[in-house]
Design an enzyme around this catalytic site. Structure first.
Site: not given
Length: 198
Positions: A85, A115, A160, A166, A183
């Site tokens: 999007n 960096h 969101a 990780r 969950r």
């Protein structure tokens, strides 16, 4: 020793002096992204041509809304239906593998690049990079950031605004900063077809 382009395309990640990379690699992606982002919506054929020139692997069911930006393009690989999007940024200094059924919401950043934590090295242009993999049927929510070295498992949803530092397992809803599994996704998450309005 591997050539710079081979290192960038390698799935192993690396550290390097960014000033040593040819500017033309980035310039090509910038030119193609600029043109793509300026095209009227009805220029679908030219949009398709640009994506095929820009991306390393471009599945025919790859759909990207402008504005889209990336570092190189050749390190982005779509392997099935891919919906990206508005206002997505992919820093593809390492390979970004996008599995079939990927939904990437507005404002998402997939950032392979990093960096040096040491300020003096950072000023010298020394950086790191690691690949990102989105397995099949992954949905990344609006304004999420996925960092280098991360794999998001099959069927998972990233909430969101999350910052994914990780790996995320398959079949979960994960969210937060840093992102963590909340969950499992279950049959209860399916929308009842009788509730569909159209």
């Amino acid at each position: 020793m591997m050539e710079e382009l081979d290192i960038l395309k390698s799935p192993r990640g690396y550290a390097g002096q960014n000033r040593n990379l040819p500017a033309r690699w980035k310039a090509n992606a910038q030119r193609l992204c600029w043109e793509y982002n300026q095209l009227p919506p009805d220029r679908e054929e030219r949009r398709r041509e640009i994506l095929e020139q820009l991306l390393g692997t471009c599945h025919p069911l790859t759909f990207i809304e402008p504005s889209f930006h990336c570092d190189y393009g050749f390190n982005i690989h779509t392997h099935g239906l891919t919906v990206i999007n508005y206002n997505c940024v992919i820093l593809d200094t390492s390979p970004v593998e996008i599995g079939p059924g990927a939904f990437i919401a507005p404002g998402v950043c997939l950032a392979c690049a990093g960096h040096s934590l040491d300020g003096a090295q950072r000023s010298e242009g020394i950086g790191t990079s690691a690949p990102i993999t989105l397995e099949e049927n992954v949905w990344i929510g609006a304004n999420a950031v996925v960092c280098g070295g991360v794999t998001i498992g099959k069927g998972s949803v990233i909430g969101a605004g999350s910052v994914v530092t990780r790996d995320s397992p398959a079949g979960v809803v994960a969210a937060g900063s840093p992102c963590r599994p909340l969950r499992k996704i279950t049959e209860k998450d399916r929308i009842d077809p009788s509730r569909l309005d159209f």
